[in-house]
Design a protein around this motif. Structure first.
Motif, PDB file in Angstrom:
ATOM      1  N   UNK B 418       0.827  -1.214   0.000  1.00  0.00           N
ATOM      2  CA  UNK B 418       0.000   0.000   0.000  1.00  0.00           C
ATOM      3  C   UNK B 418       0.859   1.260   0.000  1.00  0.00           C
ATOM      4  N   UNK B 419       0.200   2.406  -0.274  1.00  0.00           N
ATOM      5  CA  UNK B 419       0.918   3.686  -0.236  1.00  0.00           C
ATOM      6  C   UNK B 419       1.192   4.069   1.227  1.00  0.00           C
ATOM      7  N   UNK B 420       2.050   5.092   1.418  1.00  0.00           N
ATOM      8  CA  UNK B 420       2.428   5.504   2.769  1.00  0.00           C
ATOM      9  C   UNK B 420       1.237   5.865   3.632  1.00  0.00           C
ATOM     10  N   UNK B 421       0.294   6.646   3.056  1.00  0.00           N
ATOM     11  CA  UNK B 421      -0.888   7.086   3.806  1.00  0.00           C
ATOM     12  C   UNK B 421      -1.777   5.909   4.175  1.00  0.00           C
ATOM     13  N   UNK B 422      -1.929   4.958   3.240  1.00  0.00           N
ATOM     14  CA  UNK B 422      -2.758   3.776   3.509  1.00  0.00           C
ATOM     15  C   UNK B 422      -2.123   2.918   4.609  1.00  0.00           C
ATOM     16  N   UNK B 423      -0.791   2.790   4.530  1.00  0.00           N
ATOM     17  CA  UNK B 423      -0.077   2.017   5.567  1.00  0.00           C
ATOM     18  C   UNK B 423      -0.346   2.611   6.943  1.00  0.00           C
ATOM     19  N   UNK B 424      -0.273   3.938   6.993  1.00  0.00           N
ATOM     20  CA  UNK B 424      -0.491   4.619   8.267  1.00  0.00           C
ATOM     21  C   UNK B 424      -1.903   4.334   8.786  1.00  0.00           C
ATOM     22  N   UNK B 425      -2.873   4.322   7.872  1.00  0.00           N
ATOM     23  CA  UNK B 425      -4.256   4.070   8.290  1.00  0.00           C
ATOM     24  C   UNK B 425      -4.429   2.626   8.768  1.00  0.00           C
ATOM     25  N   UNK B 426      -3.734   1.695   8.091  1.00  0.00           N
ATOM     26  CA  UNK B 426      -3.806   0.293   8.528  1.00  0.00           C
ATOM     27  C   UNK B 426      -3.221   0.171   9.938  1.00  0.00           C
ATOM     28  N   UNK B 427      -2.083   0.845  10.158  1.00  0.00           N
ATOM     29  CA  UNK B 427      -1.452   0.786  11.483  1.00  0.00           C
ATOM     30  C   UNK B 427      -2.383   1.372  12.547  1.00  0.00           C
ATOM     31  N   UNK B 428      -3.070   2.468  12.196  1.00  0.00           N
ATOM     32  CA  UNK B 428      -4.030   3.051  13.158  1.00  0.00           C
ATOM     33  C   UNK B 428      -5.168   2.053  13.412  1.00  0.00           C
ATOM     34  N   UNK B 429      -5.646   1.435  12.324  1.00  0.00           N
ATOM     35  CA  UNK B 429      -6.731   0.443  12.472  1.00  0.00           C
ATOM     36  C   UNK B 429      -6.296  -0.690  13.400  1.00  0.00           C
ATOM     37  N   UNK B 430      -5.043  -1.150  13.239  1.00  0.00           N
ATOM     38  CA  UNK B 430      -4.515  -2.226  14.096  1.00  0.00           C
ATOM     39  C   UNK B 430      -4.520  -1.792  15.560  1.00  0.00           C
ATOM     40  N   UNK B 431      -4.308  -0.502  15.783  1.00  0.00           N
ATOM     41  CA  UNK B 431      -4.211   0.001  17.150  1.00  0.00           C
ATOM     42  C   UNK B 431      -5.587   0.231  17.772  1.00  0.00           C
ATOM     43  N   UNK B 432      -6.533   0.732  16.953  1.00  0.00           N
ATOM     44  CA  UNK B 432      -7.836   1.087  17.567  1.00  0.00           C
ATOM     45  C   UNK B 432      -8.828  -0.073  17.566  1.00  0.00           C
TER      46      UNK B 432
END
Lengths: 300, 539
Positions: B418-432
């Motif tokens: 995924x792109x950088x922004x999408x990766x960041x959103x996945x990481x946030x999803x993993x956290x929340x």
């Protein structure tokens, strides 16, 4: 960190060729020696050499990291390999994948030796990281073998990079409850597998970025010059000579069958198969440590 | 005279049908400073790579059209001639450095060009003086700061004396001080040495006014061209403009300031009404930290006597220099680090007494590098992972979180693709996904474009409205101003200031948002939205 740090020790000052010769010798020994007594002897010589160089603690940490995997091999080998004539345990039920468990003392011993071999090889790699200056090695070898030097440089860097990322990946796993999986060997192995998977993928991605950086600065376009010249000194010749000598002696021992030890179908007694030629070989491996000790004592 | 030219260029990466860049026509003149801007993934970096032929030589793929260096067709040129003319500095300081020693690293390109020893020595010494890095020449590249690493990377390219240097987001991973140093070096190369500079960057506030020409890109195409003071009127997205310009544009201004000085000049004769003072949300105390101190090594204190409270539904920004102890403090609260002294209570319960499952449900911590999370094959598996670990796997909950993060379309993809922004959103999803009461985000805006930051901001606002407590560890004062209620400043392991963001950030010299500096002495503004409203009212 378990990566190269300038400490200005005798081994760090050696020419890359001398350092590489020593590492190649140890790896060859750990991969070809069958008798666990010899293996332990050579392993001790490596620990002594690390001690004199001042990097024993770091080398032991490498061993600590790889030990769970080695332990896994020690456990899996007797479970999966049914060869051997001395049966310790004969199972009564068919277990999926494994079938009927049959544990033999030969498979147990062989598993231990393979595990030990794995620990030894990783500790040599750790030793390599601690004493071989990656810049000097890369610069020297890239003059003659561009692609191999590139590959070697990437490999040398792979482990330190993994070590750097290890802590943050473990932290992320911990934050996501990965450590809960630590209950039981199966889950512990699974958790380690996850961490290793992340580390390897990240390191491969990073290697691609570095390769692009090298490519865009012209690596591999033709002949290279060198900014710092490397010259072989007296002790470099001594080390290379010693390594070649031990290597040749080890080759003769192997070809004459003096290192043979059978594990299957019945395991040989390591004490009975050991011989004076093998003990001499082990002693020869202490020469580099002895030279290093001499340097510390007399500063030649 | 044109030094670089791209004529009708379209390029496809291997195994894709969608072009990364299409119909590119661009001329770069000798000595020019060109800034290329656009959202993440719009093809800016690919465009740069055309000019040193890493696209397609290194990456493979299909290319149509022609690229010229000094009117010579690039595909007919020897690699050596390209390398001598065009240098490139990459985004990640760590990933582009090849060697361990600073001086060797600078000489690396020269060795590749088979330059003689004396010329190498001279070039290396000169660039070290020019970039002020002689003092670190003996040091290891892993021991120096991010800004120093990036300057070493520049030195290594500059030593080869190229006529053009291309910079691919060189400051995106750096703290403000490092970024400032690197940008000053780039400016110097262009202004004092006439080197042609092509800069791709997302952090536009600091570099927009440095450029002679600005190229606006979107979806693989060049959509416009201008200069700092001649921005085409249709350029209105936040990823194309510095925050100050975007605020004035939103307020309906025709003339757009590109830095604080110009912003202040534009409003110098105007009088503004005081905006309503903001207070922190009322609520019960969720986190209570008492006399916390910590040291990694004996005698080296990383945190000293930390005391603070955090209320439910509050957003706290934590700022301070690198190494001040910001991440360490909140890693302790998240339970990653133990062996601390003092007490931390969450909902009145000492965190040392929480088990792992309880802790994960209470605190979510998003670390700086999203790649540290990704070891599963799909986004769905990745997001499910935490829930499975704590024995609370629920497909609906995973789907809901994926939907809320706008990741449904990519849920079957590998997170690493995924792109950088999408990766960041996945990481946030993993956290929340574990629905923690407290969410800690460590440098969440690093490398993000304006649109991605806005998206993250709305996620924060949504979580806040759901009663979550959020901690943002950041160097981004504008983002902190826009989304935080309170701010804590940490220096050398100590809290030196904490309070309402409107007080702490506005009164700060160094950590104030740029818009506060524009309004200094006129109105106490820290949020971009408030600034735009004020500007509209006055007009």
């Amino acid at each position: 960190m378990l990566t190269y740090k300038k400490r200005d020790t005798f081994l760090q000052r050696l020419h890359p060729v001398s350092g590489i010769s020593l590492i190649v010798l140890y790896i060859a020994a750990f991969l070809t020696i069958d008798n666990p007594l010899y293996l332990m002897g050579v392993f001790l010589s490596l620990l002594l050499l690390s001690y004199f160089d001042g990097c024993l603690n770091e080398i032991l940490k490498y061993g600590e990291i790889i030990f769970p995997f080695a332990f896994l091999i020690m456990i899996l080998n007797p479970l999966l390999v049914k060869n051997g004539s001395t049966v310790i345990y004969n199972g009564h039920f068919n277990i999926p994948v494994l079938g009927r468990v049959r544990i033999t003392s030969e498979a147990v011993l062989y598993g231990i030796v393979i595990g030990l071999r794995m620990v030894c090889v990783v500790m040599v790699c750790g030793f390599f990281n601690m004493v071989i200056n990656p810049d000097r090695t890369f610069t020297f070898f890239s003059k003659f073998m561009k692609k191999s030097a590139l590959l070697m440089s990437m490999t040398i860097r792979l482990f330190p990079q993994i070590m750097k990322s290890y802590r943050s990946v473990v932290e992320a796993e911990k934050l996501r409850g990965g450590e809960i999986l630590n209950k039981g060997i199966k889950n512990k192995v699974k958790n380690y597998g996850n961490i290793v998977n992340i580390l390897f993928i990240s390191s491969l991605e990073d290697s691609g970025d570095m390769a692009e950086s090298m490519y865009s600065r012209g690596y591999g376009i033709g002949k290279r010059s060198t900014y710092f010249n490397e010259k072989m000194g007296f002790w470099d010749f001594v080390y290379v000579f010693v390594c070649i000598g031990i290597f040749a002696y080890m080759g003769i021992i192997n070809s004459e069958g003096l290192n043979t030890m059978n594990y299957y179908p019945k395991c040989d007694n390591p004490f009975k198969t050991a011989n004076i030629y093998g003990y001499v070989m082990v002693l020869l491996f202490f020469i580099p440590a002895f030279i290093n000790w001499g340097f510390k004592k007399w500063k030649y | 005279m044109e030094i670089l030219e791209a004529k009708d260029v379209t390029y496809y990466y291997p195994e894709t049908d969608k072009p990364a860049i299409k119909n590119i026509n661009l001329k770069i003149n000798e000595g020019e400073f060109v800034l290329i801007v656009g959202p993440s993934g719009c093809g800016k970096s690919t465009l740069l790579r055309l000019f040193n032929r890493t696209v397609p030589d290194f990456y493979g793929g299909k290319i149509k059209g022609q690229v010229f260096i000094k009117n010579k067709l690039i595909k007919d040129m020897k690699k050596e001639d390209i390398v001598k003319n065009i240098g490139m500095v990459f985004q990640h300081p760590e990933k582009q450095i090849v060697l361990e020693n600073v001086e060797r690293e600078i000489a690396f390109g020269l060795e590749n060009l088979n330059m003689d020893y004396n010329s190498m020595r001279r070039n290396v010494a000169e660039v070290m003086s020019l970039l002020g890095i002689e003092n670190i020449k003996e040091r290891g590249t892993s021991e120096i700061s991010g800004g120093e690493k990036q300057r070493v990377a520049i030195a290594s390219v500059l030593a080869m004396r190229p006529e053009v240097i291309m910079f691919d987001e060189p400051i995106s991973q750096l703290d403000p001080i490092g970024a400032e140093d690197v940008l000053n070096s780039i400016k110097k190369l262009n202004r004092d040495f006439g080197i042609t500079v092509i800069l791709v960057e997302q952090r536009l506030d600091k570099c927009f006014d440095m450029a002679d020409r600005i190229i606006f890109m979107d979806k693989g195409e060049i959509v416009g061209e201008g200069s700092p003071h001649r921005i085409p009127p249709f350029i209105d997205k936040n990823y194309f403009l510095p925050n100050i310009s975007y605020i004035f544009k939103n307020a309906g201004y025709k003339e757009l300031p590109v830095n604080v000085k110009e912003g202040r000049h534009l409003i110098k004769d105007r009088v503004f009404n005081e905006i309503e003072s903001i207070s922190s949300p009322e609520g019960e105390v969720l986190i209570e930290v008492k006399k916390l101190s910590f040291e990694y090594e004996k005698g080296k204190k990383v945190l000293r006597d930390i005391n603070f409270n955090l209320k439910k539904g509050e957003v706290l920004a934590v700022m301070g220099e690198n190494g001040a102890g910001k991440s360490t403090l909140f890693k302790i609260i998240a339970g990653v680090i133990d062996r601390y002294k003092g007490n931390i209570y969450i909902n009145g319960k000492d965190i040392s007494k929480l088990n792992i499952e309880e802790r994960i449900k209470k605190v979510g911590y998003l670390s700086q590098n999203p790649n540290d999370y990704f070891g599963r094959d799909t986004v769905f598996d990745e997001v499910s992972y935490t829930l499975k670990n704590i024995g609370e796997y629920d497909k609906k909950r995973v789907n809901d979180v994926i939907k809320s993060m706008n990741l449904t379309e990519v849920e079957d993809k590998n997170p690493r693709d995924l792109s950088g922004g999408e990766k960041q959103r996945v990481a946030i999803a993993c956290t929340i996904v574990s629905n923690p009461e407290i969410l800690i985000l460590d440098e969440p805006t690093r490398g993000m474009d304006g649109a991605q930051k806005e998206n993250l901001g709305s996620i924060i606002e949504k979580m806040k409205s759901d009663g979550k407590t959020i901690v943002i560890i950041t160097h981004d004062a504008d983002f902190a101003g826009d989304y935080s209620d309170r701010t804590m400043l940490l220096f050398n392991g100590e809290i030196i200031a904490q309070g309402l963001s409107s007080d702490i950030l506005f009164d700060s010299t160094y950590y104030s948002p740029l818009i506060s500096r524009v309004f200094k002495g006129k109105a106490r503004v820290i949020k971009s939205k408030d600034a735009a409203l004020l500007l509209k009212v006055v007009k």
